[in-house]
Design a protein around this motif. Structure first.
Motif, PDB file in Angstrom:
ATOM      1  N   ILE A 212      37.649  77.733  96.433  1.00 17.42           N
ATOM      2  CA  ILE A 212      38.318  78.989  96.767  1.00 17.42           C
ATOM      3  C   ILE A 212      39.388  78.804  97.840  1.00 17.42           C
ATOM      4  O   ILE A 212      40.542  79.229  97.652  1.00 17.42           O
ATOM      5  N   PRO A 213      39.073  78.186  98.989  1.00 19.17           N
ATOM      6  CA  PRO A 213      40.150  78.011  99.984  1.00 19.17           C
ATOM      7  C   PRO A 213      41.270  77.094  99.491  1.00 19.17           C
ATOM      8  O   PRO A 213      42.433  77.280  99.847  1.00 19.17           O
ATOM      9  N   LEU A 214      40.928  76.111  98.635  1.00 25.01           N
ATOM     10  CA  LEU A 214      41.966  75.228  98.099  1.00 25.01           C
ATOM     11  C   LEU A 214      42.895  76.004  97.164  1.00 25.01           C
ATOM     12  O   LEU A 214      44.125  75.837  97.217  1.00 25.01           O
ATOM     13  N   LEU A 215      42.312  76.869  96.333  1.00 23.75           N
ATOM     14  CA  LEU A 215      43.123  77.694  95.439  1.00 23.75           C
ATOM     15  C   LEU A 215      43.981  78.677  96.222  1.00 23.75           C
ATOM     16  O   LEU A 215      45.169  78.876  95.911  1.00 23.75           O
ATOM     17  N   ALA A 216      43.414  79.262  97.255  1.00 22.81           N
ATOM     18  CA  ALA A 216      44.191  80.206  98.068  1.00 22.81           C
ATOM     19  C   ALA A 216      45.350  79.497  98.763  1.00 22.81           C
ATOM     20  O   ALA A 216      46.478  80.023  98.815  1.00 22.81           O
ATOM     21  N   GLY A 217      45.084  78.306  99.286  1.00 21.99           N
ATOM     22  CA  GLY A 217      46.160  77.553  99.919  1.00 21.99           C
ATOM     23  C   GLY A 217      47.249  77.169  98.928  1.00 21.99           C
ATOM     24  O   GLY A 217      48.442  77.188  99.257  1.00 21.99           O
ATOM     25  N   GLY A 218      46.842  76.821  97.695  1.00 21.75           N
ATOM     26  CA  GLY A 218      47.836  76.486  96.676  1.00 21.75           C
ATOM     27  C   GLY A 218      48.711  77.664  96.307  1.00 21.75           C
ATOM     28  O   GLY A 218      49.928  77.516  96.116  1.00 21.75           O
ATOM     29  N   ILE A 219      48.117  78.842  96.218  1.00 21.15           N
ATOM     30  CA  ILE A 219      48.897  80.039  95.895  1.00 21.15           C
ATOM     31  C   ILE A 219      49.878  80.360  97.017  1.00 21.15           C
ATOM     32  O   ILE A 219      51.047  80.698  96.776  1.00 21.15           O
ATOM     33  N   ARG A 220      49.412  80.250  98.262  1.00 21.32           N
ATOM     34  CA  ARG A 220      50.327  80.503  99.395  1.00 21.32           C
ATOM     35  C   ARG A 220      51.481  79.509  99.398  1.00 21.32           C
ATOM     36  O   ARG A 220      52.644  79.884  99.622  1.00 21.32           O
ATOM     37  N   HIS A 221      51.169  78.237  99.139  1.00 20.09           N
ATOM     38  CA  HIS A 221      52.226  77.225  99.140  1.00 20.09           C
ATOM     39  C   HIS A 221      53.204  77.477  97.989  1.00 20.09           C
ATOM     40  O   HIS A 221      54.417  77.307  98.155  1.00 20.09           O
ATOM     41  N   ALA A 222      52.704  77.877  96.811  1.00 17.38           N
ATOM     42  CA  ALA A 222      53.584  78.163  95.682  1.00 17.38           C
ATOM     43  C   ALA A 222      54.518  79.324  96.003  1.00 17.38           C
ATOM     44  O   ALA A 222      55.708  79.305  95.642  1.00 17.38           O
ATOM     45  N   ASP A 223      54.003  80.339  96.686  1.00 19.94           N
ATOM     46  CA  ASP A 223      54.851  81.466  97.082  1.00 19.94           C
ATOM     47  C   ASP A 223      55.954  81.006  98.029  1.00 19.94           C
ATOM     48  O   ASP A 223      57.119  81.408  97.883  1.00 19.94           O
ATOM     49  N   ARG A 224      55.593  80.162  98.995  1.00 16.99           N
ATOM     50  CA  ARG A 224      56.606  79.691  99.951  1.00 16.99           C
ATOM     51  C   ARG A 224      57.663  78.842  99.252  1.00 16.99           C
ATOM     52  O   ARG A 224      58.860  78.959  99.549  1.00 16.99           O
ATOM     53  N   VAL A 225      57.234  77.983  98.326  1.00 16.22           N
ATOM     54  CA  VAL A 225      58.193  77.138  97.607  1.00 16.22           C
ATOM     55  C   VAL A 225      59.130  77.980  96.756  1.00 16.22           C
ATOM     56  O   VAL A 225      60.354  77.762  96.725  1.00 16.22           O
ATOM     57  N   SER A 226      58.576  78.960  96.033  1.00 18.98           N
ATOM     58  CA  SER A 226      59.420  79.805  95.179  1.00 18.98           C
ATOM     59  C   SER A 226      60.418  80.612  96.005  1.00 18.98           C
ATOM     60  O   SER A 226      61.592  80.745  95.630  1.00 18.98           O
ATOM     61  N   LEU A 227      59.968  81.155  97.155  1.00 19.77           N
ATOM     62  CA  LEU A 227      60.892  81.906  98.018  1.00 19.77           C
ATOM     63  C   LEU A 227      61.971  80.993  98.594  1.00 19.77           C
ATOM     64  O   LEU A 227      63.138  81.392  98.707  1.00 19.77           O
ATOM     65  N   SER A 228      61.583  79.774  98.959  1.00 22.03           N
ATOM     66  CA  SER A 228      62.553  78.831  99.501  1.00 22.03           C
ATOM     67  C   SER A 228      63.610  78.461  98.455  1.00 22.03           C
ATOM     68  O   SER A 228      64.811  78.423  98.754  1.00 22.03           O
ATOM     69  N   MET A 229      63.166  78.197  97.215  1.00 21.90           N
ATOM     70  CA  MET A 229      64.112  77.855  96.154  1.00 21.90           C
ATOM     71  C   MET A 229      65.018  79.041  95.834  1.00 21.90           C
ATOM     72  O   MET A 229      66.221  78.872  95.587  1.00 21.90           O
ATOM     73  N   GLU A 230      64.447  80.232  95.832  1.00 20.33           N
ATOM     74  CA  GLU A 230      65.242  81.420  95.532  1.00 20.33           C
ATOM     75  C   GLU A 230      66.275  81.672  96.626  1.00 20.33           C
ATOM     76  O   GLU A 230      67.435  82.033  96.332  1.00 20.33           O
ATOM     77  N   SER A 231      65.904  81.492  97.872  1.00 22.76           N
ATOM     78  CA  SER A 231      66.844  81.739  98.973  1.00 22.76           C
ATOM     79  C   SER A 231      67.983  80.734  98.994  1.00 22.76           C
ATOM     80  O   SER A 231      69.058  81.037  99.524  1.00 22.76           O
ATOM     81  N   ARG A 232      67.756  79.569  98.419  1.00 23.11           N
ATOM     82  CA  ARG A 232      68.807  78.543  98.357  1.00 23.11           C
ATOM     83  C   ARG A 232      69.627  78.627  97.073  1.00 23.11           C
ATOM     84  O   ARG A 232      70.424  77.740  96.782  1.00 23.11           O
ATOM     85  N   GLY A 233      69.399  79.655  96.275  1.00 22.95           N
ATOM     86  CA  GLY A 233      70.195  79.841  95.072  1.00 22.95           C
ATOM     87  C   GLY A 233      69.857  78.878  93.952  1.00 22.95           C
ATOM     88  O   GLY A 233      70.718  78.572  93.116  1.00 22.95           O
ATOM     89  N   PHE A 234      68.618  78.401  93.913  1.00 14.26           N
ATOM     90  CA  PHE A 234      68.226  77.460  92.868  1.00 14.26           C
ATOM     91  C   PHE A 234      68.302  78.134  91.498  1.00 14.26           C
ATOM     92  O   PHE A 234      67.708  79.187  91.277  1.00 14.26           O
ATOM     93  N   GLY A 235      69.042  77.516  90.573  1.00  7.00           N
ATOM     94  CA  GLY A 235      69.196  78.049  89.227  1.00  7.00           C
ATOM     95  C   GLY A 235      70.326  79.042  89.073  1.00  7.00           C
ATOM     96  O   GLY A 235      70.543  79.552  87.967  1.00  7.00           O
ATOM     97  N   ALA A 236      71.065  79.304  90.145  1.00  8.56           N
ATOM     98  CA  ALA A 236      72.143  80.289  90.056  1.00  8.56           C
ATOM     99  C   ALA A 236      73.386  79.733  89.371  1.00  8.56           C
ATOM    100  O   ALA A 236      74.206  80.500  88.859  1.00  8.56           O
ATOM    101  N   TYR A 237      73.537  78.414  89.347  1.00  8.68           N
ATOM    102  CA  TYR A 237      74.721  77.782  88.770  1.00  8.68           C
ATOM    103  C   TYR A 237      74.300  76.773  87.705  1.00  8.68           C
ATOM    104  O   TYR A 237      73.194  76.220  87.754  1.00  8.68           O
TER     105      TYR A 237
END
Length: 278
Positions: A212-237
């Motif tokens: 459970i804590p490993l899954l929760a940590g993975g979900i939090r990390h996935a959210d941070r990675v997706s937000l980081s990629m989105e803020s850097r315009g990943f996939g916009a060009y």
């Protein structure tokens, strides 16, 4: 409480210097090491003698010894693992082979109803050598290729869309991240006295508590990675610049020619050495 540094099971540590020695396989284009040995693998799998896969395995092992820059521990584990694999497959196939197919050969050992024939051991040895040859040829890339460089070369030379390539790389980077978080969770459980006892049941219960804590940590990390990629315009060009360029150079062409030439030349050499006999 300090966590240990994450392991590096997928080649995501320090990126190698691509301008290093020509004898260093880590400086070669990753696609050359991934795609170049495929022809040799096909020939090794299709062979039915002992010498052909043995020569392919020897070629791959020589390349790893000369250019792999492997640590002594890694090299020892590789040699021990390949030797054990061949020995186990030789004995197991020697036992499982249909006696009716090899009863014309010499009987080496009789244990009650079980007879170990020399032909059965030869069949097992040939199978083990084929598997060892394929494994060693695959390890030319597995032990000398950085994961990020492989993604960059796929994008540059194979024209793989960078959205797919870097999404896969982000997924690979989850592996050492999970390993680090698992170590942290284990340490936290030990500090709190949640060992759970000993034995297989306690082990299953203990690892279930990690989930459970490993899954929760993975979900939090996935959210941070997706937000980081989105803020850097990943996939916009449709394309993007690269911080690290993976070239295809003369040394890469030479290695491709060597690996591709080995596929037909090794069987010809075996045919010449054996005088055309199987």
């Amino acid at each position: 409480m300090m966590a240990r540094a994450p392991r590096n099971p997928v080649g995501l540590g320090a990126e190698p210097d691509l301008n290093g020695s020509v004898l260093d396989l880590r400086t070669y284009n990753p696609l050359v090491k991934v795609l170049g040995p495929i022809a040799a693998m096909v020939v090794a799998i299709g062979s039915r003698d002992l010498l052909t896969p043995a020569l392919f395995a020897a070629l791959a092992l020589a390349l790893l010894l000369v250019g792999g820059r492997l640590a002594v521990r890694t090299l020892g584990g590789l040699l021990l693992g390949v030797t054990t694999l061949v020995a186990v497959m030789t004995v197991s196939f020697g036992i499982w082979t249909d006696p009716a197919q090899v009863d014309h050969t010499h009987a080496l050992l009789r244990l009650g109803p079980l007879t170990l024939w020399s032909g059965a051991l030869e069949t097992g040895l040939a199978t083990g050598l084929r598997v060892a040859a394929v494994v060693l040829l695959a390890l030319l890339s597995g032990l000398t290729t950085h994961g990020a460089d492989l993604v960059r070369s796929m994008i540059a030379q194979l024209r793989v869309p960078y959205r797919i390539g870097y999404a896969g790389l982000a997924a690979l980077r989850f592996v050492p991240r999970f390993a680090q978080e698992l170590d942290t969770i284990r340490s936290a459980h030990r500090v709190r006295g949640l060992s759970g006892g000993r034995g297989p049941v306690a082990g299953v219960r203990r690892y279930a508590g990690y989930a459970i804590p490993l899954l929760a940590g993975g979900i939090r990390h996935a959210d941070r990675v997706s937000l980081s990629m989105e803020s850097r315009g990943f996939g916009a060009y449709p394309s993007r610049t690269e911080r690290r360029h993976i070239p295809f150079r003369l040394r890469d062409g030479v290695l491709v020619v060597l690996l591709l030439a080995a596929a037909p030349l090794v069987p010809l050499l075996v045919h010449h050495l054996t005088g055309g006999t199987p």
